[in-house]
Design a protein around this motif. Structure first.
Motif, short mmCIF file in Angstrom:
data_model
loop_
_atom_site.label_atom_id
_atom_site.label_comp_id
_atom_site.label_asym_id
_atom_site.label_seq_id
_atom_site.Cartn_x
_atom_site.Cartn_y
_atom_site.Cartn_z
N ILE A 227 36.36 120.99 67.56
CA ILE A 227 35.60 120.80 66.39
C ILE A 227 34.14 120.32 66.61
N ILE A 228 33.34 120.37 65.62
CA ILE A 228 31.98 119.70 65.72
C ILE A 228 32.47 118.26 65.75
N PRO A 229 31.67 117.53 66.52
CA PRO A 229 32.18 115.98 66.43
C PRO A 229 32.13 115.28 65.28
N GLU A 230 33.07 114.49 65.19
CA GLU A 230 33.34 113.68 63.97
C GLU A 230 33.35 112.06 64.23
N GLU A 231 33.24 111.61 65.76
CA GLU A 231 33.18 110.43 66.17
C GLU A 231 32.12 109.70 65.89
N PRO A 232 32.05 108.37 65.63
CA PRO A 232 31.00 107.70 65.63
C PRO A 232 30.26 107.81 67.09
N MET A 233 28.84 108.12 67.03
CA MET A 233 28.22 108.23 68.30
C MET A 233 27.04 107.52 68.39
N TYR A 234 26.67 106.89 69.55
CA TYR A 234 25.66 106.15 70.13
C TYR A 234 24.45 107.07 70.90
N LEU A 235 23.24 106.52 70.84
CA LEU A 235 22.15 106.94 71.58
C LEU A 235 21.97 106.79 73.08
N LEU A 236 21.72 107.55 73.97
CA LEU A 236 21.40 107.04 75.25
C LEU A 236 19.90 107.61 75.68
N ALA B 297 16.20 103.58 84.95
CA ALA B 297 16.79 102.70 83.88
C ALA B 297 17.35 103.92 82.82
N MET B 298 18.51 103.25 82.33
CA MET B 298 19.13 103.77 81.27
C MET B 298 19.09 102.85 79.93
N LEU B 299 18.98 103.25 78.80
CA LEU B 299 19.13 102.35 77.41
C LEU B 299 20.42 102.92 77.18
N GLN B 300 21.04 102.14 76.41
CA GLN B 300 22.42 102.77 75.80
C GLN B 300 22.69 101.95 74.47
N GLY B 301 22.86 102.52 73.36
CA GLY B 301 23.40 101.89 71.96
C GLY B 301 24.67 101.61 71.85
N TRP B 302 25.51 101.67 73.00
CA TRP B 302 27.11 101.62 73.00
C TRP B 302 27.59 100.34 72.19
N ASN B 303 28.42 100.48 71.32
CA ASN B 303 28.93 99.70 70.62
C ASN B 303 27.97 98.67 69.81
N LYS B 304 26.90 99.19 69.53
CA LYS B 304 25.88 98.55 68.78
C LYS B 304 25.50 99.39 67.57
N PHE B 305 24.64 100.31 67.85
CA PHE B 305 24.31 101.11 66.44
C PHE B 305 25.14 102.70 67.06
N CYS B 306 25.85 102.94 66.10
CA CYS B 306 26.58 104.21 65.87
C CYS B 306 26.35 104.97 64.54
#
Length: 587
Positions: A352-361, A118-127
């Motif tokens: 560069i150190i990431p500046e993107e909105p990122m989600y958890l997996l 199983a994999m849980l993603q927060g993609w396009n929900k919480f970033c």
């Protein structure tokens, strides 16, 4: 227009979080105060994470065709039980349909895999962008048995993990400098681009970098015996930044130390106790959309030795993330330094150190490249990996079948951000780094072909039920959770759910406040369907706490609505009141 309302509980904070105890923490680096912006305590019994069931997470229900995966992701193999998130891995055949994109004769065929996970993603929900992540987890299986690949990680929202179409020339880019020529073609969202299509900002380099909080490799081996370049032993876990652009024309040989004249300067990298440079993975070459757009991704990675205790009890894994020219990434295990990357280390490539909105997996994978015999033993074909088959035994880790089923148990996930720091934000599409319009314009990149949309709207109530406790999250001895039954999905796959460690209860000083006598009124079973009775809970079975961004960015940058720290129960009232004002022409 900007509407700002302040109250006591943020939109992503779990009602079960003990705010008196964990609302504020301080940075291990600079001592700055950080306040909680997201939490999930996983205390409500029997939460499920099917698409459309939960506002925080989505469980995948699809094949994983990345990293030589041997597993299929089954959304029924992740649930909450006894105050934990339980991600289970089983040995059980699953047959599903695959598309043959390169075949002119047969457009689709059937494939069978022997393992499910199983994999849980927060993609396009919480970033979020910047802050501190803390995850309390017990790793799956036995410490000294190889084959499992548990991971806790983050990715930029412009790519959706395991959906390859969304990551081509996007993962794991983190560069915002215009470099004409080959580099401009390699980076899909180049800083050289003057167009502003799909709501993107012109002259801004974008991508989907990856930060691995943990990728664990169980097993039993002192790797220093065969390689004096490392002090790593199995089991260990890797803490990594995977990033493009890579160093031009040079990648160190796996197993050897790099030439630091050509690689990332060790002056800007720091290793904690029992931690050393990961000499086994320096990155990879990636095929682009076209051959001339092929590019390199580098891995700045450290290996931290771990022991049996990390597979038997809860431990806290922490990442501190600060962007900018003086920024850094810093990993900790139970409060002890693991690894640090300073922004200056990346100057060699212009990344560069990431500046993107990122989600958890959160996931457990199985791959023939992770903990399996390598190189392939002499006389072994290494063309089958079913641990139940004697003919495959030489190609799989010893004791793998006896190690399954296995469960990764996560007690909590919490995210904090520095108080008063406007550079740390919450949201998957923010004015400085929008993603919303691009994703909406390219849905096929982010979904399975049988899905109508990448993510379904979260359903409130309506789940099939017999007993009230099915809609309340209250435990009941009359309910049987481990009965086998068949599951079918639109991909043409058929799964059999096996028994998992759903009765495991664990004591740890890091535990969240799990209450086995939970009596919160969330919902009830009415004429065979769950009916939610609390505005604080949603999902088909009313088991998921409502969640929302405290600041909602409209397409018009002048229209920003902020529900900062407002109680869930007041959101509905506020929204109705605002709508009434608009209708009356008062606003």
């Amino acid at each position: 227009l900007c509407l700002v309302v302040q109250a006591s509980v943020g939109g992503w904070i779990d009602p079960d979080t003990d705010l008196k105890r964990v609302e504020n923490i301080t940075s291990f680096v600079d001592g700055r105060k950080h306040r909680l912006v997201f939490s999930d305590e996983f205390n409500v019994e029997n939460r499920r994470f099917h698409d459309g069931s939960d506002p925080r997470w989505t469980a995948l229900n699809k094949d994983d065709y990345t990293n030589f995966a041997l597993h299929y992701y089954n959304h029924d193999l992740v649930k909450t039980s006894n105050g934990f998130l339980n991600i289970s891995t089983i040995v059980e055949d699953v047959t599903f349909t695959v598309n043959n994109a390169n075949s002119k004769k047969k457009k689709s065929s059937k494939m069978t895999k022997n393992y499910q996970s199983a994999m849980l993603q927060g993609w396009n929900k919480f970033c979020f962008t910047g802050g501190i992540v803390e995850i309390s987890a017990r790793l799956p299986g036995h410490a000294h048995t190889g084959g499992l690949w548990p991971a806790m990680w983050m990715m930029g929202n412009l790519a959706r993990a395991t959906y390859i179409g969304s990551s081509n020339n996007i993962w794991p880019w983190s560069a915002d400098k215009c470099v004409r020529g080959k580099a401009q073609r390699q980076q899909y969202f180049s800083a050289c681009n003057s167009a502003t299509h799909f709501g993107l900002n012109k002259y801004q380099g974008r991508g989907a970098p990856e930060i691995d909080i943990l990728e664990a490799m169980p097993g039993f081996e002192n790797l220093h015996k065969n390689n004096p370049n490392t002090y790593t032993h199995l089991p260990y876990y890797s803490a990594s930044l995977q990033v493009s652009p890579g160093v031009e024309g040079y990648v160190p040989t796996s197993g050897e130390l790099p030439s630091y004249a050509q690689w990332y300067s060790p002056h800007y990298l720091e290793y904690g106790p029992n931690t050393s440079l990961n000499i086994f993975f320096y990155g990879m070459h990636l095929e682009g959309v076209t051959p001339e757009r092929s590019y390199s991704a580098n891995a700045l990675s450290a290996n931290r030795n771990i022991e049996k205790t990390h597979f038997e009890t809860q431990h806290v894994y922490r990442l501190e993330w600060v962007k900018g020219e003086e920024g850094y990434l810093q990993w900790h295990l139970d409060g002890e330094l693991v690894y640090r990357i300073e922004a200056k280390a990346l100057n060699i490539t212009g990344a560069i150190i990431p500046e993107e909105p990122m989600y958890l997996l959160l996931n457990t994978a199985i791959s023939s490249t992770w903990g399996f015999p390598a190189p392939c033993p002499e006389g072994c074909a290494c063309d089958c990996f079913d641990c139940r088959e004697e003919k495959c035994a030489c190609a799989v880790p010893h004791g793998m079948c006896e190690n399954l089923p296995a469960s990764m148990l996560i007690d909590y996930v919490r995210v904090y951000q520095a108080v008063g720091d406007d550079n740390q934000t919450v949201g998957c599409s923010i004015p400085s780094h929008p993603t919303k319009t691009f994703i909406e314009a390219h849905p096929d990149l982010y979904k399975n072909e049988w899905d109508e949309v990448p993510l379904k709207a979260v359903q409130r109530g309506g789940g099939s039920c017999v007993y009230h406790h099915e809609c309340s999250g209250h435990s009941s001895s009359s309910r049987t959770e481990t009965s086998d039954h068949n599951i079918n999905d639109n991909s043409g796959s058929k799964h059999v759910r096996a028994h998992t460690e759903s009765d495991f209860v664990e004591d740890s000083p890091n535990r969240s406040a799990y209450n086995s006598n939970d009596k919160v009124d969330r919902g009830s079973c009415v004429r065979g369907r769950c009916q939610c009775s609390s505005n604080d809970y949603t999902g088909p079975y009313c088991l998921a706490a409502n969640a929302f961004n405290d600041i909602v960015y409209d397409e018009d940058p002048d229209f920003i609505v902020s529900f900062m720290m407002i109680p869930h129960s007041l959101i509905y009232i506020s929204a109705v009141g605002l709508a009434l004002l608009v209708v009356l022409g008062v606003w």
